[in-house]
Each structure stands twice: as structure tokens, then as C-alpha cells.
Design an enzyme around this catalytic site. Structure first.
Site, PDB file in Angstrom:
ATOM      1  N   ASP A 176       1.825 -50.402 -12.086  1.00 43.24           N
ATOM      2  CA  ASP A 176       3.126 -49.988 -11.567  1.00 43.24           C
ATOM      3  C   ASP A 176       3.822 -51.106 -10.794  1.00 43.24           C
ATOM      4  OD1 ASP A 176       2.565 -47.540 -12.645  1.00 43.24           O
ATOM      5  OD2 ASP A 176       1.945 -46.616 -10.768  1.00 43.24           O
ATOM      6  N   THR A 313       6.137 -39.901  -5.759  1.00 44.72           N
ATOM      7  CA  THR A 313       4.740 -39.824  -6.186  1.00 44.72           C
ATOM      8  C   THR A 313       3.937 -41.028  -5.719  1.00 44.72           C
ATOM      9  OG1 THR A 313       5.416 -40.799  -8.311  1.00 44.72           O
ATOM     10  CG2 THR A 313       5.224 -38.400  -8.222  1.00 44.72           C
ATOM     11  N   ALA A 316       4.979 -41.475  -0.400  1.00 43.34           N
ATOM     12  CA  ALA A 316       5.478 -40.207   0.135  1.00 43.34           C
ATOM     13  C   ALA A 316       4.515 -39.062  -0.129  1.00 43.34           C
ATOM     14  CB  ALA A 316       6.857 -39.901  -0.445  1.00 43.34           C
TER      15      ALA A 316
END
Length: 431
Positions: A176, A313, A316
Site C-alpha cells: 500500500d 481502514t 483510523a
């Protein structure tokens, strides 16, 4: 009513912006509820042939309320909400250039990187852009067989070269973090991003590298769904206070205690979240949170997270927030370990402007980071302004925005994973 008669209620006249339409006469009311006969179709035939169009939104609300009230039409809307099912990738012209982003210092990505670059340059005849530090890897620079390919690359440096108008689409190899890094390279319009899952988590990287040739070919042909991941436009305004100096007759520099202030501003595009925390201090973070110029609360705790739906996701959700689909236009505010039992995460509309400042009675400074980067200290008088950016990240989907998201929830976060309850037979019910 017989089967050949269809009831159609005519729409009310459009209400003007000032709602000055006069009294509604009995004649107009009668005209609205008048029955009309359809000779071409029957009501039974309409109900059997009707198919609801595919849409992920509910029906548009009526904007007239009673005989005189209506919603004021705002021509300067902040965000246009589009049906996610209709978001498809298309090209005005065939793509000619691609930016390949590879996770640095990861030996497992060397072979996929080389295979992909050979395919893009020799088979697809594309111009490949690669960052300088990627080619500085000895495993790439010392490979004589791959040297002929690297000579065709266009290279750039992160903070020095502007490639915003040169890239047609982006391919990420890694986790990511590669997608977050790709977002940081483009402060305005972002090219479509195709992310391959070659990292650890892979929540934002839906593609498998095993069939990369066919998948890249589909993207070049424009056959793919996309999800527009909203970003945050963040402006940091810092007060720089310096004491004024004066020179006496003996050319000795003296300070008279007067303070001269100057402001420095910096702007960032953030895909995941803005995190304001207490840094190395042992005291509680004490920051004021404003929404559209109004003070809504003071955060007393370890800090606060302001995130996009994509970032919901990430940090948080670890702090107790809900998970929001990236197509939902919203901003999430999540406290980090608040010293209050009633401070829950909240979701606000995407069009609001948030502002974060140190409280006057704060015992210490705060620290802010943007997608985990550019960490800096926030002092008294500094401010952080956050709004939804006009430049989202068009992330290419493996299937579609909904299926990809729930697949990531199940595979990466193991959402709602539980051993199933055993079946209760009729014999067991007797006991």
C-alpha cells in the site's frame, strides 16, 4: 381501474430559486392529479418488463417542499457525486508513457520489475519512467542483460523534477505504501494507478502479478473499472517569530524585545490521513478543532486523525473508527486515546473546512504528519487547514469498486471472521 389504463401523475411546476410562485390554484392541483390513458402499453405489461437500472445510489430527493418552499440551487457545488457503477476508465488517446514505481530495497521485486519493464518497452512500445534511486540498486545497475532496457528509461528525481504532464498511467509494484507514494508525486491531477499486490498487507493493491500481461493489456485498451479515492488538501500555516534588532552608536546589535512575525505556508495532498499527535512530550495533546470557522471541540488525548474514506481502514480503524467505502464523500475525525469516555469518532461532509490549532493553554507543542511523511512540529499560532481535494486518485479496480473493497476487508483485515455455529438438529432441540 382496468388493465389498459395507466395512471401518470404529472410533475409539479419547477420552483424558482426565490420560491415566489404565487398561490397554487385549484385548477393546477387538479391538473397534477389528472389521469391519462396510455394506448400503447398496459400496466401489467409495464410491471413485468420493468428492470431497475444498476445504481449504487438511492433515488434523488425531491427539492420542493410544499407549495412554496424549495431548495436553493448552488452553482458552486464542492463535489459531484457520481454513481460508482458507472466509473469506467477510458482514453482520449492511446497511452504512450507509464510510470513504474517499485518498492526500494526489496530483492523479491527485482524479477517482477525486470519482467514488467521488458514487456512494457519491447512488447507494448511504451515510454517507461523510473525514479533515479530505483536504478541505483546494484542488482539492477550491474545487470548487463538488463542494461539495454534501462537505457530506454526516462528517469526523474522525486523533489526536483516535475513529471505531472508526462505520465499517462502508473503501475505500482509493492504494498500500500507504493500507492501512497505515487499519490505524493502528483499535487494536482493524478494519472490512473494500477497497483500489484507484492507487499505485506495489500489492501489498496488488488492485482496479482501472475497474469500481469493480460491485465496491463486490458488497461491500455481502456477496459477497466476505477474508484476515485478522494484526497485531502492540507495547508499548514506556520508563524515564525523573530525579535527585532537595532544597532547602537558603537555598532553593537541590541534586541529591544519587539517581535516581528512572518508566516510560511506549505500545501500537501493526502490520500490516507493527517495525524496530529503529542510527539515526544508526556503531556496530553491539547488542540482546538474548528469546522467551517466554528469551534466544535478541544481534543485532549494523544492526538487526532483526520482521514479520507480510503484512510478509514488504516490508522483510523486501529483507533476505533468505522470503515467507509472510498466512494462515500466524507471526512472522518477520530481521536487517539482521548481522555474522555464520550469522545467518539465522527463523520462530516466532504465539503466542510476543518482547522486544527494548538489551544492557548496547551502545555506542549504538537506534531503533524501526512500519510506518515513530512513530519513537523506545530507551535502556538500555527494552523492546519483541511478540505477535500479536487484531485482524487483514480485507482484501477480488479473487478469493481464494491467487490474489490469487500474482498480486501475479508482477505487483509479478516473482517467478521468467526467459527460458524454448529447446526442444531431436531434431536438436540429436545434437550
Amino acid at each position: 381501474m382496468d388493465g389498459g389504463e395507466e395512471v401518470r401523475v404529472e410533475a409539479a411546476p419547477h420552483c424558482c430559486s426565490t420560491c415566489d410562485g404565487g398561490e397554487v390554484s385549484g385548477r393546477s392541483l387538479a391538473r397534477r392529479s389528472r389521469k391519462t390513458r396510455s394506448l400503447s402499453t398496459s400496466s401489467a405489461g409495464c410491471s413485468s418488463d420493468y428492470r431497475r437500472p444498476q445504481s449504487l445510489h438511492g433515488p434523488s430527493p425531491v427539492t420542493t417542499f410544499g407549495p412554496k418552499a424549495c431548495m436553493l440551487q448552488n452553482p458552486h457545488t464542492v463535489m459531484h457525486i457520481q454513481d460508482p457503477a458507472s466509473q469506467r476508465l477510458t482514453w482520449n488517446k492511446p497511452p504512450k508513457s507509464v510510470l513504474v514505481i517499485k518498492k526500494i530495497r526489496d530483492a523479491s521485486l527485482l524479477q517482477p520489475f525486470k519482467e514488467l519493464c521488458i514487456f512494457l518497452t519491447q512488447v507494448k512500445d511504451l515510454i517507461v519512467y523510473v525514479e533515479n534511486k530505483v536504478l541505483e540498486d546494484p542488482a539492477i545497475s550491474d545487470d548487463e542483460n538488463f542494461g539495454a532496457i534501462t537505457k530506454k528509461f526516462c528517469t526523474f528525481r522525486d523533489d526536483l523534477d516535475d513529471i505531472s504532464n508526462r505520465i499517462d498511467f502508473i503501475i505500482c509494484l509493492g504494498g500500500d505504501g507504493t500507492l501512497l507514494y505515487a499519490s505524493s508525486l502528483f499535487q494536482e491531477s493524478v494519472p490512473p494507478v494500477m497497483a500489484f499486490h507484492l507487499g505485506s498487507l495489500g489492501f489498496l493493491t488488488p492485482f496479482k502479478f501472475d497474469t500481469y500481461q493480460s491485465q496491463v493489456t486490458q488497461i491500455i485498451e481502456g477496459n477497466a473499472a476505477i474508484v476515485l479515492r478522494s484526497r485531502l488538501k492540507v495547508r499548514v500555516l506556520k508563524e515564525n517569530c523573530e525579535k527585532k534588532a537595532r544597532v547602537d552608536e558603537n555598532c553593537i546589535i541590541l534586541t529591544n524585545g519587539d517581535v516581528e512575525s512572518s508566516r510560511k505556508a506549505a500545501q500537501y495532498q493526502v490520500l490516507n490521513e493527517v495525524v496530529v499527535d503529542r510527539g515526544p512530550s508526556s503531556y496530553l495533546s491539547n488542540v482546538d478543532l474548528f469546522l467551517d470557522g466554528h469551534l466544535i471541540t478541544t481534543v485532549q488525548g494523544d492526538g487526532v486523525i483526520v482521514s479520507t474514506p480510503t484512510g478509514s481502514t488504516a490508522y483510523a480503524v486501529a483507533a476505533g473508527a468505522s470503515m467507509i467505502h472510498p466512494n462515500v464523500p466524507a471526512i472522518m475525525i477520530t481521536p487517539i486515546c482521548p481522555h474522555s469516555l464520550s469522545f467518539r469518532p465522527i463523520v462530516v461532509p466532504a465539503g466542510v473546512e476543518l482547522k486544527i490549532m494548538l489551544s492557548r493553554d496547551a502545555r506542549n507543542t504538537a506534531w503533524v504528519s501526512f500519510d506518515g511523511r513530512k513530519r513537523q512540529e506545530i507551535c502556538h499560532g500555527d494552523s492546519i487547514t483541511i478540505t477535500t481535494s479536487c484531485f482524487p486518485v483514480p485507482s484501477i479496480c480488479f473487478r469493481d469498486p464494491v467487490n474489490d473493497w469487500f474482498e480486501s476487508l475479508a482477505q487483509c483485515l479478516h473482517w467478521n471472521v468467526r467459527k460458524k455455529q454448529n447446526y442444531l438438529s431436531s434431536e438436540d432441540e429436545e434437550f
